[in-house]
Design a protein around this motif. Structure first.
Motif, PDB file in Angstrom:
ATOM      1  N   GLU A  43      86.893 -17.722 -17.881  1.00  0.00           N
ATOM      2  CA  GLU A  43      85.454 -17.593 -18.139  1.00  0.00           C
ATOM      3  C   GLU A  43      84.572 -17.910 -16.934  1.00  0.00           C
ATOM      4  O   GLU A  43      83.381 -18.184 -17.092  1.00  0.00           O
ATOM      5  N   VAL A  44      85.135 -17.886 -15.740  1.00  0.00           N
ATOM      6  CA  VAL A  44      84.319 -18.044 -14.532  1.00  0.00           C
ATOM      7  C   VAL A  44      84.611 -16.955 -13.501  1.00  0.00           C
ATOM      8  O   VAL A  44      84.409 -17.149 -12.294  1.00  0.00           O
ATOM      9  N   GLY A  45      85.082 -15.809 -13.952  1.00  0.00           N
ATOM     10  CA  GLY A  45      85.215 -14.679 -13.039  1.00  0.00           C
ATOM     11  C   GLY A  45      86.406 -14.700 -12.111  1.00  0.00           C
ATOM     12  O   GLY A  45      86.466 -13.929 -11.160  1.00  0.00           O
ATOM     13  N   GLU A  46      87.380 -15.575 -12.371  1.00  0.00           N
ATOM     14  CA  GLU A  46      88.507 -15.721 -11.436  1.00  0.00           C
ATOM     15  C   GLU A  46      89.751 -14.932 -11.847  1.00  0.00           C
ATOM     16  O   GLU A  46      90.532 -14.557 -10.991  1.00  0.00           O
ATOM     17  N   CYS A  47      89.973 -14.713 -13.152  1.00  0.00           N
ATOM     18  CA  CYS A  47      91.321 -14.303 -13.569  1.00  0.00           C
ATOM     19  C   CYS A  47      91.442 -12.847 -13.995  1.00  0.00           C
ATOM     20  O   CYS A  47      92.539 -12.304 -14.036  1.00  0.00           O
ATOM     21  N   SER A  61      83.904  -9.332 -17.907  1.00  0.00           N
ATOM     22  CA  SER A  61      82.845  -9.410 -18.919  1.00  0.00           C
ATOM     23  C   SER A  61      82.433 -10.845 -19.224  1.00  0.00           C
ATOM     24  O   SER A  61      81.402 -11.062 -19.849  1.00  0.00           O
ATOM     25  N   CYS A  62      83.213 -11.824 -18.742  1.00  0.00           N
ATOM     26  CA  CYS A  62      82.843 -13.228 -18.993  1.00  0.00           C
ATOM     27  C   CYS A  62      81.642 -13.653 -18.169  1.00  0.00           C
ATOM     28  O   CYS A  62      80.952 -14.600 -18.524  1.00  0.00           O
ATOM     29  N   ILE A  63      81.406 -12.976 -17.024  1.00  0.00           N
ATOM     30  CA  ILE A  63      80.232 -13.334 -16.220  1.00  0.00           C
ATOM     31  C   ILE A  63      79.254 -12.161 -16.194  1.00  0.00           C
ATOM     32  O   ILE A  63      78.719 -11.787 -15.146  1.00  0.00           O
ATOM     33  N   TYR A  64      79.019 -11.619 -17.373  1.00  0.00           N
ATOM     34  CA  TYR A  64      78.116 -10.477 -17.535  1.00  0.00           C
ATOM     35  C   TYR A  64      77.338 -10.742 -18.816  1.00  0.00           C
ATOM     36  O   TYR A  64      77.941 -10.923 -19.889  1.00  0.00           O
ATOM     37  N   LEU A  65      76.029 -10.797 -18.726  1.00  0.00           N
ATOM     38  CA  LEU A  65      75.240 -11.067 -19.925  1.00  0.00           C
ATOM     39  C   LEU A  65      75.315  -9.856 -20.870  1.00  0.00           C
ATOM     40  O   LEU A  65      75.179  -8.707 -20.435  1.00  0.00           O
ATOM     41  N   ALA A  66      75.520 -10.116 -22.140  1.00  0.00           N
ATOM     42  CA  ALA A  66      75.664  -9.025 -23.109  1.00  0.00           C
ATOM     43  C   ALA A  66      74.420  -8.131 -23.129  1.00  0.00           C
ATOM     44  O   ALA A  66      74.534  -6.915 -23.295  1.00  0.00           O
ATOM     45  N   VAL A  67      73.243  -8.712 -22.921  1.00  0.00           N
ATOM     46  CA  VAL A  67      72.018  -7.893 -22.962  1.00  0.00           C
ATOM     47  C   VAL A  67      71.975  -6.870 -21.822  1.00  0.00           C
ATOM     48  O   VAL A  67      71.284  -5.852 -21.916  1.00  0.00           O
ATOM     49  N   TRP A  68      72.739  -7.140 -20.754  1.00  0.00           N
ATOM     50  CA  TRP A  68      72.788  -6.173 -19.646  1.00  0.00           C
ATOM     51  C   TRP A  68      73.520  -4.892 -20.048  1.00  0.00           C
ATOM     52  O   TRP A  68      73.453  -3.877 -19.334  1.00  0.00           O
ATOM     53  N   ALA A  69      74.241  -4.935 -21.158  1.00  0.00           N
ATOM     54  CA  ALA A  69      75.022  -3.767 -21.597  1.00  0.00           C
ATOM     55  C   ALA A  69      74.130  -2.666 -22.163  1.00  0.00           C
ATOM     56  O   ALA A  69      74.608  -1.548 -22.397  1.00  0.00           O
ATOM     57  N   GLU A  70      72.865  -2.963 -22.388  1.00  0.00           N
ATOM     58  CA  GLU A  70      71.936  -1.969 -22.930  1.00  0.00           C
ATOM     59  C   GLU A  70      72.044  -0.631 -22.180  1.00  0.00           C
ATOM     60  O   GLU A  70      71.903  -0.591 -20.947  1.00  0.00           O
ATOM     61  N   GLY A  71      72.328   0.437 -22.929  1.00  0.00           N
ATOM     62  CA  GLY A  71      72.379   1.771 -22.324  1.00  0.00           C
ATOM     63  C   GLY A  71      73.645   2.089 -21.555  1.00  0.00           C
ATOM     64  O   GLY A  71      73.781   3.176 -20.999  1.00  0.00           O
ATOM     65  N   LYS A  72      74.591   1.150 -21.503  1.00  0.00           N
ATOM     66  CA  LYS A  72      75.795   1.372 -20.685  1.00  0.00           C
ATOM     67  C   LYS A  72      76.938   1.962 -21.516  1.00  0.00           C
ATOM     68  O   LYS A  72      76.966   1.842 -22.732  1.00  0.00           O
ATOM     69  N   HIS A  73      77.879   2.563 -20.799  1.00  0.00           N
ATOM     70  CA  HIS A  73      79.123   3.036 -21.412  1.00  0.00           C
ATOM     71  C   HIS A  73      80.225   2.048 -21.084  1.00  0.00           C
ATOM     72  O   HIS A  73      80.531   1.830 -19.904  1.00  0.00           O
ATOM     73  N   ILE A  74      80.798   1.474 -22.122  1.00  0.00           N
ATOM     74  CA  ILE A  74      81.797   0.418 -21.922  1.00  0.00           C
ATOM     75  C   ILE A  74      83.136   0.879 -22.488  1.00  0.00           C
ATOM     76  O   ILE A  74      83.180   1.489 -23.560  1.00  0.00           O
ATOM     77  N   ARG A  75      84.185   0.595 -21.724  1.00  0.00           N
ATOM     78  CA  ARG A  75      85.526   0.934 -22.225  1.00  0.00           C
ATOM     79  C   ARG A  75      86.433  -0.280 -22.202  1.00  0.00           C
ATOM     80  O   ARG A  75      86.496  -1.003 -21.216  1.00  0.00           O
ATOM     81  N   THR A  76      87.123  -0.486 -23.311  1.00  0.00           N
ATOM     82  CA  THR A  76      88.103  -1.561 -23.396  1.00  0.00           C
ATOM     83  C   THR A  76      89.478  -0.937 -23.654  1.00  0.00           C
ATOM     84  O   THR A  76      89.600   0.265 -23.899  1.00  0.00           O
ATOM     85  N   LEU A  77      90.477  -1.782 -23.634  1.00  0.00           N
ATOM     86  CA  LEU A  77      91.849  -1.308 -23.846  1.00  0.00           C
ATOM     87  C   LEU A  77      91.998  -0.522 -25.152  1.00  0.00           C
ATOM     88  O   LEU A  77      92.787   0.424 -25.231  1.00  0.00           O
ATOM     89  N   GLU A  78      91.235  -0.894 -26.164  1.00  0.00           N
ATOM     90  CA  GLU A  78      91.360  -0.228 -27.466  1.00  0.00           C
ATOM     91  C   GLU A  78      91.136   1.275 -27.355  1.00  0.00           C
ATOM     92  O   GLU A  78      91.644   2.047 -28.178  1.00  0.00           O
ATOM     93  N   SER A  79      90.376   1.713 -26.333  1.00  0.00           N
ATOM     94  CA  SER A  79      90.082   3.143 -26.182  1.00  0.00           C
ATOM     95  C   SER A  79      91.328   3.942 -25.814  1.00  0.00           C
ATOM     96  O   SER A  79      91.316   5.169 -25.879  1.00  0.00           O
ATOM     97  N   LEU A  80      92.401   3.274 -25.420  1.00  0.00           N
ATOM     98  CA  LEU A  80      93.590   4.000 -24.973  1.00  0.00           C
ATOM     99  C   LEU A  80      94.497   4.405 -26.137  1.00  0.00           C
ATOM    100  O   LEU A  80      95.407   5.222 -25.971  1.00  0.00           O
ATOM    101  N   LEU A  81      94.223   3.822 -27.298  1.00  0.00           N
ATOM    102  CA  LEU A  81      95.056   4.077 -28.477  1.00  0.00           C
ATOM    103  C   LEU A  81      95.014   5.554 -28.869  1.00  0.00           C
ATOM    104  O   LEU A  81      93.945   6.135 -29.011  1.00  0.00           O
ATOM    105  N   GLY A  82      96.190   6.167 -29.057  1.00  0.00           N
ATOM    106  CA  GLY A  82      96.242   7.558 -29.509  1.00  0.00           C
ATOM    107  C   GLY A  82      95.887   7.676 -30.984  1.00  0.00           C
ATOM    108  O   GLY A  82      95.802   6.668 -31.690  1.00  0.00           O
TER     109      GLY A  82
END
Ligand code: FAD
Ligand code: FES
Ligand code: FES
Lengths: 160, 293
Positions: A43-47, A61-82
């Protein structure tokens, strides 16, 4: 605490939610959207355990404010699922190369690998090391992770 | 969850400086890679935050009418590396940015944030110092400009008054024109490590590429703030390109620096690295400028 409406696109879907403004993007993805591939490591951007792709770039994402996500396209591992729950090629490569032990670092590594693979470029082993250097793994010793990424890269480029 | 008590999100530069005036004790947050870490450590508990993250107008790299490069302070390390403008006129800045942290950190850390912290080890800071950057600082009462050399006041201290926002890093044309730079980061690990020494060198050669017309060299971690080695610069200016110049720089830089002993490295070891990076950096910069040995 103040709540704010945050609209964004996560894994191809337009979503919105009212958030406590103090949330990190990790908090939002895990708690509001149940995307638990996003891990809380340091949770400090190291790992890199919390790494996701935002508008094509990798971020912890631990050193990124959630409100900054406004209007953004975000992808996580879950998007890889067939569609039938299949693993993607890069996930399968992590299995085949024994690049996973406890698995805690794996989603973060794989999202960086996705960015590397989608660039369509061929990287040397040294360049891959640099690209993957924002991730810590306490189990595997990294070699198998490099093998998995390198082999998938070569396969996608038709060179293996 | 972060421990802050309010978040004000600026919608424009004007709005940002107004928010700063209205909330003088609030902490400004750009990319947050220092502020959010401090907050996790409990150092800013309960603070109010003013975010400039969404001010895309501060993320651009453009050229002013007088030829100066205008670098938005919100330019991330990776955008600096990929900026066509910087690649063309000042690639060393993007190269130094590419040595900071790891890839994800380079998406979020900003060139402005890195100097506003006043930290000597910041990887892009020595290059900004080596190019005589001029900083444009905006507040509700207007804009002032000052040299980056006057900006640094001491470890962690910079000349930013309450209500003042860094709005541009300007690289004068005479700094980058015909100039070739090179950055060396010496650290214990290849990634995710703070520099033991950072050395940024640049040279302008004579038209026949046989003489060093102008050499500038700046260090991180050789002193309390990023600093120039002026004695060394004066000694090297006018010297012929050759091994004698390389040997000289290694000696001359030691007259300027004052590194300290810390758990990372002893002062003696840092001095050795300071000489060695000067020699290697100068040689690489001269070769980039077309000089031959
Ligand atoms: C894991 C990790 C590894 C790191 N590794 C390195 C490394 O190898 N090399 C390196 O150089 N750095 C490194 N850093 C440090 C960090 O990335 C930089 O200091 C960063 O550039 C700060 O920029 P920011 O925008 O993220 O900072 P923020 O946290 O947003 O701001 C830093 C400070 O500057 C002030 N500030 C920011 N922008 C402005 C502005 N426009 N006007 C006025 N004040 C402003 C803020 O108020 C705050 O006090 C690392 C950090 C982390 C978390
Ligand atoms: S949990 Fe985000 S980098 Fe470690
Ligand atoms: S597999 Fe356990 S941390 Fe990487």
């Amino acid at each position: 605490m103040e709540k704010k409406l945050v609209r964004c696109n996560i894994n191809g879907k337009d979503v919105e939610t009212y958030l406590d403004v103090r949330s990190s993007l990790t908090d939002m993805l895990r708690n509001d959207y149940r995307l638990t591939s996003v891990k809380k490591g340091c949770e400090v951007g190291e790992c890199g355990a919390c790494n996701v792709i935002i508008d094509g770039e990798c971020y912890n994402s631990c050193i990124y404010l959630a409100v900054w996500a406004e209007g953004k396209h975000i992808r996580t591992l879950e998007s890889l699922l067939g569609p039938n729950g299949e693993l993607s090629d890069i996930q399968q490569a992590f299995v085949d190369e024994a690049a996973v032990q406890c698995g805690f670092c794996t989603p973060g590594f794989i999202m960086t690998a996705v960015k590397i693979l989608e660039s369509g470029k061929e990287y040397t082993r040294e360049e891959l090391r640099k690209q993957l250097s924002g991730h810590l793994c306490r189990c595997t010793g990294y070699e198998n992770i490099l093998n998995a990424v390198e082999k998938t890269m070569k396969k996608r480029l038709g060179k293996a | 969850m972060y421990d802050f008590s309010a978040l004000y999100e600026a919608t424009s530069v004007q709005n940002a400086v107004e928010l700063m005036q209205a909330h003088p004790s609030a902490v400004l947050i750009a990319g947050g890679s220092d502020v959010l870490i401090k907050m996790r450590e409990g150092k800013l508990a309960g603070a109010e935050l003013i975010s400039i993250y969404k001010l895309d107008e501060l993320r651009e790299v453009t050229m002013d009418p007088d030829g100066a490069l205008r670098i938005g302070p919100m330019t991330s390390f990776s955008h600096a590396t990929n900026s066509p403008m910087l690649q063309k006129y000042m690639p060393v800045l993007g190269e130094s940015a590419d040595t900071a942290g790891g890839p994800q950190l380079r998406s979020i850390g900003t060139l402005g944030g890195t100097i506003c912290t006043g930290v000597t080890s910041a990887d892009t800071a020595s290059t900004q110092v080596a190019y005589d950057a001029v900083l444009e600082i905006t507040s509700v009462s207007g804009i002032r400009k000052l040299s980056i050399h006057d900006f640094y006041k001491g470890p962690g201290k910079v000349d930013l008054q309450p209500g003042e926002l860094l709005t541009a890093i300007l690289i004068p044309k005479e700094s980058y024109e015909n100039c070739f730079g090179y950055y060396i980061k010496y650290a214990m690990r290849n990634a995710m490590d703070i520099a033991t020494i950072g050395c940024s060198v640049n040279v302008v050669l004579s038209p026949d590429r046989k003489t060093i017309r102008r050499m500038r060299i700046a260090y991180g971690v050789a002193g309390p703030v990023p600093m120039r080695a002026r004695t060394a610069e004066a000694a090297l200016n006018g010297m012929p390109v050759g091994e004698a110049a390389i040997a000289a720089i290694g000696e001359e830089v030691l007259k300027d620096v004052n590194p300290r002993t810390s758990w990372r490295a002893s002062a003696e070891f840092r001095k050795q690295i300071i000489s060695e990076t000067a020699r290697r950096g100068l040689k690489a910069a001269i070769e980039r400028a077309g000089g031959v040995f």
